[in-house]
Design a protein around this motif. Sequence first.
Motif, PDB file in Angstrom:
ATOM      1  N   SER A 267      -5.852 -17.197  12.099  1.00  0.00           N
ATOM      2  CA  SER A 267      -4.540 -17.676  12.507  1.00  0.00           C
ATOM      3  C   SER A 267      -4.362 -19.101  11.992  1.00  0.00           C
ATOM      4  CB  SER A 267      -4.390 -17.635  14.019  1.00  0.00           C
ATOM      5  OG  SER A 267      -5.337 -18.477  14.616  1.00  0.00           O
ATOM      6  N   TYR A 268      -3.155 -19.427  11.684  1.00  0.00           N
ATOM      7  CA  TYR A 268      -2.837 -20.747  11.162  1.00  0.00           C
ATOM      8  C   TYR A 268      -1.822 -21.396  12.097  1.00  0.00           C
ATOM      9  CZ  TYR A 268      -4.995 -18.866   6.998  1.00  0.00           C
ATOM     10  OH  TYR A 268      -5.881 -18.303   6.126  1.00  0.00           O
ATOM     11  N   PRO A 269      -1.912 -22.715  12.271  1.00  0.00           N
ATOM     12  CA  PRO A 269      -0.914 -23.365  13.113  1.00  0.00           C
ATOM     13  C   PRO A 269       0.445 -23.322  12.421  1.00  0.00           C
ATOM     14  CG  PRO A 269      -2.318 -24.993  12.057  1.00  0.00           C
ATOM     15  CD  PRO A 269      -2.880 -23.644  11.723  1.00  0.00           C
ATOM     16  N   GLY A 270       1.455 -23.208  13.201  1.00  0.00           N
ATOM     17  CA  GLY A 270       2.794 -23.162  12.629  1.00  0.00           C
ATOM     18  C   GLY A 270       3.837 -23.233  13.723  1.00  0.00           C
ATOM     19  N   PHE A 271       5.062 -22.957  13.362  1.00  0.00           N
ATOM     20  CA  PHE A 271       6.148 -22.975  14.325  1.00  0.00           C
ATOM     21  C   PHE A 271       7.209 -21.986  13.876  1.00  0.00           C
ATOM     22  CE2 PHE A 271       6.692 -26.311  11.230  1.00  0.00           C
ATOM     23  CZ  PHE A 271       7.976 -26.104  10.762  1.00  0.00           C
ATOM     24  N   VAL A 272       8.063 -21.627  14.809  1.00  0.00           N
ATOM     25  CA  VAL A 272       9.163 -20.707  14.541  1.00  0.00           C
ATOM     26  C   VAL A 272      10.442 -21.432  14.901  1.00  0.00           C
ATOM     27  CG1 VAL A 272      10.206 -18.507  15.170  1.00  0.00           C
ATOM     28  CG2 VAL A 272       7.717 -18.726  15.059  1.00  0.00           C
ATOM     29  N   ALA A 273      11.431 -21.319  14.032  1.00  0.00           N
ATOM     30  CA  ALA A 273      12.729 -21.941  14.293  1.00  0.00           C
ATOM     31  C   ALA A 273      13.811 -20.897  14.073  1.00  0.00           C
ATOM     32  CB  ALA A 273      12.944 -23.125  13.366  1.00  0.00           C
ATOM     33  N   ALA A 274      14.676 -20.770  15.051  1.00  0.00           N
ATOM     34  CA  ALA A 274      15.781 -19.804  14.937  1.00  0.00           C
ATOM     35  C   ALA A 274      16.940 -20.451  14.204  1.00  0.00           C
ATOM     36  CB  ALA A 274      16.212 -19.355  16.322  1.00  0.00           C
TER      37      ALA A 274
ATOM     38  N   GLY B  17      12.508 -28.368   5.960  1.00  0.00           N
ATOM     39  CA  GLY B  17      12.266 -28.328   4.521  1.00  0.00           C
ATOM     40  C   GLY B  17      10.982 -27.579   4.195  1.00  0.00           C
ATOM     41  N   PRO B  18      10.718 -27.407   2.933  1.00  0.00           N
ATOM     42  CA  PRO B  18       9.470 -26.733   2.552  1.00  0.00           C
ATOM     43  C   PRO B  18       8.263 -27.552   3.006  1.00  0.00           C
ATOM     44  CG  PRO B  18      10.581 -27.623   0.616  1.00  0.00           C
ATOM     45  CD  PRO B  18      11.489 -27.827   1.785  1.00  0.00           C
ATOM     46  N   GLN B  19       7.268 -26.872   3.483  1.00  0.00           N
ATOM     47  CA  GLN B  19       6.071 -27.531   3.982  1.00  0.00           C
ATOM     48  C   GLN B  19       5.131 -27.849   2.822  1.00  0.00           C
ATOM     49  OE1 GLN B  19       5.751 -28.373   7.326  1.00  0.00           O
ATOM     50  NE2 GLN B  19       7.901 -27.827   7.113  1.00  0.00           N
ATOM     51  N   PRO B  20       4.393 -28.960   2.935  1.00  0.00           N
ATOM     52  CA  PRO B  20       3.470 -29.305   1.856  1.00  0.00           C
ATOM     53  C   PRO B  20       2.343 -28.270   1.784  1.00  0.00           C
ATOM     54  CG  PRO B  20       3.140 -30.770   3.707  1.00  0.00           C
ATOM     55  CD  PRO B  20       4.352 -29.931   4.021  1.00  0.00           C
ATOM     56  N   PRO B  21       1.877 -27.985   0.585  1.00  0.00           N
ATOM     57  CA  PRO B  21       0.779 -27.021   0.463  1.00  0.00           C
ATOM     58  C   PRO B  21      -0.492 -27.592   1.083  1.00  0.00           C
ATOM     59  CG  PRO B  21       1.189 -28.071  -1.643  1.00  0.00           C
ATOM     60  CD  PRO B  21       2.271 -28.528  -0.707  1.00  0.00           C
ATOM     61  N   GLY B  22      -1.368 -26.708   1.519  1.00  0.00           N
ATOM     62  CA  GLY B  22      -2.619 -27.139   2.114  1.00  0.00           C
ATOM     63  C   GLY B  22      -3.492 -27.844   1.092  1.00  0.00           C
ATOM     64  N   GLN B  23      -4.197 -28.865   1.543  1.00  0.00           N
ATOM     65  CA  GLN B  23      -5.071 -29.608   0.635  1.00  0.00           C
ATOM     66  C   GLN B  23      -6.308 -28.783   0.320  1.00  0.00           C
ATOM     67  OE1 GLN B  23      -5.970 -33.150   2.798  1.00  0.00           O
ATOM     68  NE2 GLN B  23      -4.209 -34.258   1.998  1.00  0.00           N
TER      69      GLN B  23
END
Length: 121
Positions: free
Chosen positions: A12-19, A44-50
């Motif tokens: 699982s990865y941390p994240g969020f949901v927005a309606a 906006g677009p999220q930065p890619p993982g390092q």
Amino acid sequence: MAELINYWEVSSYPGFVAATAEVAGGADVSRAAVPGDLLPLEIGPQPPGQQINWLNLFYSLEWVVFAGFALFIWWRLVKDDYHRDLEEALDDEHHEAAPDPDSGPTRTSTRNRTSKRYSHD
């Protein structure tokens, strides 16, 4: 949700949901339909993982330095104790080989001079 992560066999990865739209009972109840000072949520677009987490890398290097320092201190303590034991053994041998004080002139032993010289009082 947190309880379900314990049961699922996947990463699982941390994240969020927005309606972006809300419909309740067939009616639009999103920001456009509700009067007030609500602002639309724009994500906006999220930065890619390092590829390399530099902070964790430096922490791991820091622990290697700490471990090296602990080994160095341990080595110094063992070395000092070994040399102290050697000096005591040499002093004991010198005392055993010294002449009997009743049989002739006496002189100050090396042990007494050494202990006075290295005394830290």
